[in-house]
Design an enzyme around this catalytic site. Structure first.
Site, short mmCIF file in Angstrom:
data_model
loop_
_atom_site.label_atom_id
_atom_site.label_comp_id
_atom_site.label_asym_id
_atom_site.label_seq_id
_atom_site.Cartn_x
_atom_site.Cartn_y
_atom_site.Cartn_z
N HIS A 91 0.87 -1.19 0.00
CA HIS A 91 0.00 0.00 0.00
C HIS A 91 0.90 1.23 0.00
CE1 HIS A 91 -3.56 -2.43 1.08
NE2 HIS A 91 -2.78 -3.05 1.95
N HIS B 108 -3.50 14.56 -1.93
CA HIS B 108 -3.83 15.63 -2.89
C HIS B 108 -3.34 16.99 -2.38
CE1 HIS B 108 -7.28 13.28 -5.07
NE2 HIS B 108 -6.15 12.60 -5.00
N MET C 145 -9.84 2.63 1.08
CA MET C 145 -8.54 3.17 1.47
C MET C 145 -8.40 4.63 1.05
SD MET C 145 -5.16 0.91 1.45
CE MET C 145 -3.89 1.35 2.65
N HIS D 35 -26.64 17.46 0.82
CA HIS D 35 -27.82 18.29 1.10
C HIS D 35 -28.23 18.02 2.54
CE1 HIS D 35 -31.80 20.13 0.40
NE2 HIS D 35 -32.26 19.14 1.15
N THR E 181 -28.01 22.58 -2.07
CA THR E 181 -27.27 21.35 -2.37
C THR E 181 -25.96 21.78 -3.02
OG1 THR E 181 -29.30 20.11 -2.76
CG2 THR E 181 -27.31 19.19 -3.72
N HIS F 136 -27.90 14.04 -2.38
CA HIS F 136 -29.20 14.30 -2.99
C HIS F 136 -29.34 13.71 -4.39
CE1 HIS F 136 -33.12 16.20 -3.47
NE2 HIS F 136 -33.04 16.65 -2.24
CU CU Z 1 -3.77 0.12 -0.49
#
Ligand code: CU
Length: 374
Positions: free
Chosen positions: A129, A134, A184, A289, A314, A340
């Site tokens: 893994h 980000h 994950m 929402h 929303t 929603h």
């Molecule tokens: Cu993984």
């Protein structure tokens, strides 16, 4: 033997080759070499703070305004592969998790801080893994520097340069969507130094923060239409990928299971409290929402220097993004907080409840004539 087991047993050199192929695809082939050869950053003057993570929907203690200069904030996450039940019919998934929960824990730092993560893949795991933040810059978000086989661990440090809420997720070469849709993924919140504002100078402190991680699952069915169970992730792999390729999830849930945030697990608040809801979806678009309430201030793509939208009904969070909504509750009662796309909410599971205490405001709403016969 499935591809994933082969991956787990490949020697380092093969894994490096696979990683390199992925980097070539991304047009960033030279980055890991540069990371190894360039001058180390001197952070010796910075204070270190160790943070213990907590399971969602809760969030570890933190200050909303930064105190003092940038810090190195140390987190540890242990990967856990485990079988979980995702609905009240006993449907099972061989989940892959950061720290044992779906989603993984929300980390909170301030802009300019350094995030230093120790990522542990215990020897009991069956797969390699890694983690792609980000919020981070370079090396596929850290993924190409963090691939850990069972029994290995790694430490990654990155500078949190951008303010907002951001997804993190596992991204092992050849298995990215399978790991992400097996649970994950999680999120990090990088707060502006001054805390949240409306972009026009008004401060937006919150009294409570909750983290909702929306998860799409793709569970294979047998000839009779019943969800199948498997002894191991390897056994489930090829059937699961077939369902994934339909792009039609069998479950869309908040925090790992149907009902994980409803009934006795409902989120709590009181009238007058300012609540921040961080909501991530690492794979699919979603449309949060709050039934009977609003998004007073909403950062649909979660980035705090983009002025928030106001008074929303929303809001749209694109797949691969974390968003944030800020609301001050004005009436007591039970509120449903849903995706929603109402089929996903009511048929597939994407719903939570808020239980709000306090006094009813008849000015805001009154039952003039209760339902009844004429
Ligand atoms: Cu993984």
């Amino acid at each position: 033997m499935g591809e994933w087991t082969a991956m787990a047993r490949r020697p380092r050199s093969d894994r490096a080759a696979i990683g390199m192929a992925l980097l070539l695809l991304a047009g960033a082939a030279s980055l890991p070499a540069q990371a190894a050869e360039s001058k180390p950053a001197d952070l010796s003057s910075l204070t270190r703070v160790k943070v213990d993570l907590v399971s969602p929907p809760f969030v570890h203690a933190h200050t909303q305004k930064a105190e003092g200069p940038p810090k190195i904030v140390e987190f540890t996450m242990t990967i856990e592969e485990k079988k979980i039940v995702i609905d009240d019919k006993g449907t099972e998934v061989h989940a892959m998790t950061f720290n044992g929960s779906v989603p993984g824990p929300l980390m909170v730092v301030h802009q300019g801080d350094y995030v230093e993560l120790t990522l542990i893949n215990p020897a009991t795991s069956t797969m390699p893994h890694n983690i792609d933040f980000h919020a981070a810059t370079g090396a596929l978000g850290g993924a190409s520097l963090t691939l850990v086989n069972p029994g290995e661990q790694t430490v990654l440090r990155f500078k949190a340069t951008k303010a907002g809420v951001f997804v993190y997720h596992c991204a092992p070469p050849g298995m990215v969507p399978w790991h992400v849709t097996s649970g994950m993924n999680g999120a990090i919140m990088v707060l502006p130094l001054e805390g949240l504002t409306d972009g026009k100078g008004k401060e937006l402190p919150y009294d409570r923060v909750y983290y909702v991680g929306e998860q799409d699952f793709y569970i294979p069915r047998d000839e009779k239409g019943n969800f199948k169970k498997y002894e191991t992730p390897a056994e489930a792999y090829s059937d699961t990928v077939e369902v994934m390729r339909t792009l039609t999830p069998t479950h869309v849930v908040f925090n790992g299971a149907v009902g994980a945030l409803t009934g006795s697990n409902a989120l709590k608040a009181a009238v007058g409290e300012r609540v921040l809801i961080v909501h991530s979806q690492a794979n699919r678009d979603t449309r949060p929402h709050l039934i009977g309430g609003h998004g007073n201030y909403v950062w649909p793509t979660g980035k705090f220097y983009t002025p928030p939208d106001v008074d929303q009904e929303t809001w749209f969070i694109p797949g691969g993004t974390a968003g944030a909504a800020y609301y001050t509750f004005e009436q007591p009662g039970i509120y449903a907080y849903v995706n929603h796309n109402l089929i996903e909410a009511f048929e597939l599971g994407a719903a939570a409840h808020f239980t709000v205490t306090g006094d009813w405001n008849n000015d805001l709403m009154t039952s003039v004539v209760p339902p009844g016969g004429s």
